[in-house]
Design an enzyme around this catalytic site. Structure first.
Site, PDB file in Angstrom:
ATOM      1  CB  VAL A 247      -9.598  -6.661  -7.624  1.00  0.00           C
ATOM      2  CG1 VAL A 247     -10.877  -6.462  -6.818  1.00  0.00           C
ATOM      3  CG2 VAL A 247      -9.137  -8.111  -7.491  1.00  0.00           C
TER       4      VAL A 247
ATOM      5  CG  ASP B  84      -2.081   0.957   1.078  1.00  0.00           C
ATOM      6  OD1 ASP B  84      -3.208   0.463   0.861  1.00  0.00           O
ATOM      7  OD2 ASP B  84      -1.876   2.188   1.164  1.00  0.00           O
TER       8      ASP B  84
ATOM      9  NE  ARG C 138     -18.651  -2.609 -10.399  1.00  0.00           N
ATOM     10  CZ  ARG C 138     -19.892  -3.063 -10.419  1.00  0.00           C
ATOM     11  NH1 ARG C 138     -20.683  -2.773 -11.422  1.00  0.00           N
ATOM     12  NH2 ARG C 138     -20.328  -3.824  -9.444  1.00  0.00           N
TER      13      ARG C 138
ATOM     14  NE  ARG D  73     -21.537  -8.359  -5.029  1.00  0.00           N
ATOM     15  CZ  ARG D  73     -20.801  -7.321  -5.373  1.00  0.00           C
ATOM     16  NH1 ARG D  73     -20.749  -6.918  -6.633  1.00  0.00           N
ATOM     17  NH2 ARG D  73     -20.127  -6.654  -4.456  1.00  0.00           N
TER      18      ARG D  73
ATOM     19  CG  HIS E 213     -17.582  -6.033 -12.269  1.00  0.00           C
ATOM     20  ND1 HIS E 213     -18.455  -6.821 -11.562  1.00  0.00           N
ATOM     21  CD2 HIS E 213     -16.979  -5.238 -11.353  1.00  0.00           C
ATOM     22  CE1 HIS E 213     -18.370  -6.512 -10.276  1.00  0.00           C
ATOM     23  NE2 HIS E 213     -17.491  -5.550 -10.125  1.00  0.00           N
TER      24      HIS E 213
ATOM     25  CG  ASN F   7      -9.379   3.601 -10.247  1.00  0.00           C
ATOM     26  OD1 ASN F   7      -8.824   4.424  -9.508  1.00  0.00           O
ATOM     27  ND2 ASN F   7     -10.483   2.970  -9.902  1.00  0.00           N
TER      28      ASN F   7
ATOM     29  CG  ASN G  51     -14.812  -1.829 -10.354  1.00  0.00           C
ATOM     30  OD1 ASN G  51     -15.013  -2.645 -11.239  1.00  0.00           O
ATOM     31  ND2 ASN G  51     -15.270  -1.961  -9.119  1.00  0.00           N
TER      32      ASN G  51
HETATM   33  C1  LAC Z   1     -18.317  -4.463  -6.511  1.00  0.00           C
HETATM   34  C2  LAC Z   1     -17.144  -3.631  -6.856  1.00  0.00           C
HETATM   35  C3  LAC Z   1     -15.942  -4.058  -6.121  1.00  0.00           C
HETATM   36  O1  LAC Z   1     -18.904  -5.045  -7.417  1.00  0.00           O
HETATM   37  O2  LAC Z   1     -16.969  -3.597  -8.226  1.00  0.00           O
HETATM   38  O3  LAC Z   1     -18.631  -4.527  -5.335  1.00  0.00           O
END
Ligand code: LAC
Length: 296
Positions: A105, A20, A75, A138, A162, A82, A107
């Protein structure tokens, strides 16, 4: 933190290093995790450092750095901020760990994975993005809430982007081996797909600052553990499309067989024409956003 915890807990790696720009924070989290060794029954060493160079060579590198969304942001709003962070890290990783597999990971996930691939100069099979495992988890969790089956007995694939263009082909979804659309009414199923697609934003909205970290962290760790075990498991991941599904030269979520050195192959599912069209549409949207990023 959650990814590091799962990787340490697995007790299969010599060392997990957190990096970090706030070195004290990385070291603090590493020490806190080190203190769990007896509780988690592992002997993995954990350290925290301030730079990729100080971390030294690694077999697997998970890139989570970047700004998270705040409520109301998509995102894609994060793309240029980013991209600078992820591009810099990928270039440094390529120098310190030329044989590593990178798992992105940050976004917007698909675009950042593509960007990390270009910045690293790595072959595409060694740069993958983590989103499909999370989005699938999810969907499984939300479908399980209907009582159809336990989450881990629900089988599905979250593909595409995503984000808005997430595709969960219901023709491929089952609950305890039965077609999911025979178990859950169509309207309810569509609502579950929509909620899965919006789950990241739903968490952001509740947290107010920061974004989801438990399910994302566990998902990234799961991919790394599968690769390290050379399991050959097929997982949905952001990969460079190779012509399968009629898509090529852009990172998008597809089923990928993972092995020790990254993506072994992209796996063809028997999608319905409408599902395939949505997948191709997702790839085109990602391609457009990438073109705008390059032009900026
Ligand atoms: C999510 C982010 C991390 O989907 O993109 O929670």
């Amino acid at each position: 933190m959650i990814a590091a915890m799962r990787l340490a807990d697995a007790d299969v790696f010599d060392e997990v290093v957190l990096v970090d720009i706030d070195e004290g924070r990385a070291a603090g989290v590493a020490l806190d995790l080190t203190h769990t060794a007896a509780l988690g029954r592992f002997s993995t060493r954990i350290s925290g450092v301030g730079t990729v160079e100080a971390a030294g060579p690694a077999d697997y590198v998970i890139i989570t750095a970047g700004k998270p969304r705040t409520p109301g942001m998509s995102r894609s709003d994060l793309i240029s901020t980013n991209a600078a962070i992820v591009g810099d890290i990928a270039r440094r990783v390529a120098v310190t760990s030329p044989r590593a597999v990178i798992v992105v990971v940050t976004n917007p996930l698909d675009e950042m994975t593509h960007h990390a691939w270009l910045s690293s100069g790595f072959p595409a099979e060694r740069v993958v993005g983590m989103a499909g495992v999370l989005d699938t988890a999810r969907f499984q969790a939300l479908a399980a809430l209907t009582g159809a089956a336990r989450a881990d007995k629900i089988q599905a694939w979250a593909l595409g982007s995503h984000g808005e263009e997430m595709v969960i082909p219901l023709s491929q979804a089952t609950a305890a081996g039965r077609p999911l659309n025979a178990v859950i009414p169509a309207a309810e199923l569509d609502a579950i797909v929509d909620r899965a697609r919006g789950s990241g934003a739903e968490v952001v909205g509740l947290l107010k600052s920061g974004s989801a970290f438990m399910a994302p962290g566990m998902s990234a760790a799961r991919m790394v553990l599968a690769m390290n075990a050379d399991s050959g498991e097929i997982m949905p991941a952001a990969v460079l499309a190779d012509g399968t599904y009629g898509i090529r030269d852009v990172y998008v979520g597809l089923p990928a067989r993972l092995g020790r050195a990254g993506v072994r192959e992209i796996v063809q599912l028997d999608l319905q024409p409408g599902e395939l069209a949505m997948l191709r549409e997702a790839a085109e949207r990602i391609r457009e956003r990438l073109a705008r990023l390059e032009a900026a």
